[in-house]
Scaffold this active site. Structure first.
Site, PDB file in Angstrom:
ATOM      1  N   VAL A  61       0.809  -1.226   0.000  1.00 37.67           N
ATOM      2  CA  VAL A  61       0.000   0.000   0.000  1.00 37.67           C
ATOM      3  C   VAL A  61       0.843   1.277   0.000  1.00 37.67           C
ATOM      4  CG1 VAL A  61      -2.013  -1.095   1.084  1.00 37.67           C
ATOM      5  CG2 VAL A  61      -0.274   0.027   2.537  1.00 37.67           C
ATOM      6  N   TYR A  70       3.945   5.523  14.940  1.00 38.65           N
ATOM      7  CA  TYR A  70       2.600   4.930  14.902  1.00 38.65           C
ATOM      8  C   TYR A  70       1.557   5.956  15.334  1.00 38.65           C
ATOM      9  CZ  TYR A  70      -0.893   1.187  15.647  1.00 38.65           C
ATOM     10  OH  TYR A  70      -1.992   0.376  15.610  1.00 38.65           O
ATOM     11  N   THR A 124      -3.093 -10.025  18.136  1.00 42.04           N
ATOM     12  CA  THR A 124      -2.679 -10.333  16.749  1.00 42.04           C
ATOM     13  C   THR A 124      -1.147 -10.350  16.725  1.00 42.04           C
ATOM     14  OG1 THR A 124      -2.367  -8.071  15.975  1.00 42.04           O
ATOM     15  CG2 THR A 124      -4.632  -8.919  15.898  1.00 42.04           C
TER      16      THR A 124
END
Ligand SMILES: NC(=O)c1ccc[n+]([C@@H]2O[C@H](COP(=O)([O-])OP(=O)(O)OC[C@H]3O[C@@H](n4cnc5c(N)ncnc54)[C@H](O)[C@@H]3O)[C@@H](O)[C@H]2O)c1
Length: 254
Positions: free
Chosen positions: A66, A157, A192
């Protein structure tokens, strides 16, 4: 009874090869969507597509970084050509790496921003003309509670997710009159592979880390929890919801 909220809808989803992306791709497909799944993790993405097909759903997709405008343009064009349109864009792809501010090199800053922020910019630009065709679609971006407040040792982030939230708000406002909605879900901790990349280190101050912990220690979500919120935001049931940054964090930011 299985609901079919996304019958005749095409969903383009990034980061579909793992975690929240895989759970979301599968949930959309289980409710009738044709899912175009992309990721840089080819094995994981192929597994997502295989799981959808073996459950009787419709999915295709392939490799797409992306961060690359050209790759995104080709990939979105492939999705439209494969399924005849594109109604829902879900930007899930993202990376995180815990570092002290002094350790963040410019290359690392650019890397994280190029995936977490530029990625959604590229996909939105490529998908927009298709999303605006009737039935006008919508965008769900996966931000984070790290975009709603600061978090020590997480410069790149936090910056990327805060910018993603505000880009989403701008899109939401700018396309109101054309019927296109854009929203963010802002998860707290979800179990995750990504979560493992943000681990406390001995040289991190525990007091500033603790500030970010959920109200009940150890309370973590599952990918499916976030997938249900994403599909709700993307559904017609949420037609009044536009431009939100919805925390899914057990009250951490409350
Ligand atoms: N797990 C959490 O606690 C948590 C909390 C808040 C927000 N989020 C966000 O949720 C999203 C999904 O994260 P996850 O927890 O499922 O992590 P994950 O690591 O399981 O999945 C992320 C996926 O993004 C893919 N990806 C990375 N770089 C890419 C690129 N350049 N192009 C295409 N795909 C790329 C990875 O290959 C991976 O499959 C991310 O945007 C993350 O920031 C996660």
């Amino acid at each position: 009874m299985t609901r079919a909220r996304f019958e005749n809808r095409v969903v383009y989803i990034t980061g579909a090869g793992s975690g929240i992306g895989r759970a979301t791709a599968k949930l959309f497909a289980s409710e009738g969507a044709k899912v175009f799944a992309v990721d840089v993790n080819d094995a994981g993405n192929a597994e997502t597509i295989a799981q959808i097909r073996s459950a009787g759903g419709t999915a295709d997709g392939g490799h797409c970084d992306v961060a690359s405008k050209a790759a995104v343009q080709d990939s979105v064009a492939a999705a439209v050509s494969r399924f005849g349109g594109l109604n829902i864009l879900v930007n899930v792809a993202g990376v995180v790496r815990a570092l002290r501010f002094e350790e963040v090199a410019e290359e690392e800053w650019r890397r994280v921003l190029s995936i977490n922020l530029d990625g959604a910019f590229h996909t939105t630009k490529a998908a927009l003309e298709h999303l605006l065709k009737p039935p006008v679609g919508n965008i769900v971006n996966v931000a984070s509670i790290s975009g709603l407040r600061g978090q020590a040792y997480n410069t790149t982030y936090c910056a990327s997710k805060a910018a993603l939230i505000n880009m989403t708000r701008v899109i939401a406002l700018e396309f109101i009159s054309r019927g296109l909605r854009a929203n963010c879900v802002c998860p707290g901790g979800v179990i995750t592979p990504l979560t493992l990349q943000f681990q406390a280190r001995e040289d991190f101050e525990s007091s500033v880390m603790a500030y970010y912990m959920p109200p009940v220690p150890g309370l973590m979500g599952q990918p499916d929890d976030v997938a249900h919120i994403i599909t709700f935001l993307a559904s017609d049931e949420a037609r009044m919801i536009n431009g939100v940054a919805l925390p899914a964090d057990f009250g951490t930011t409350a």
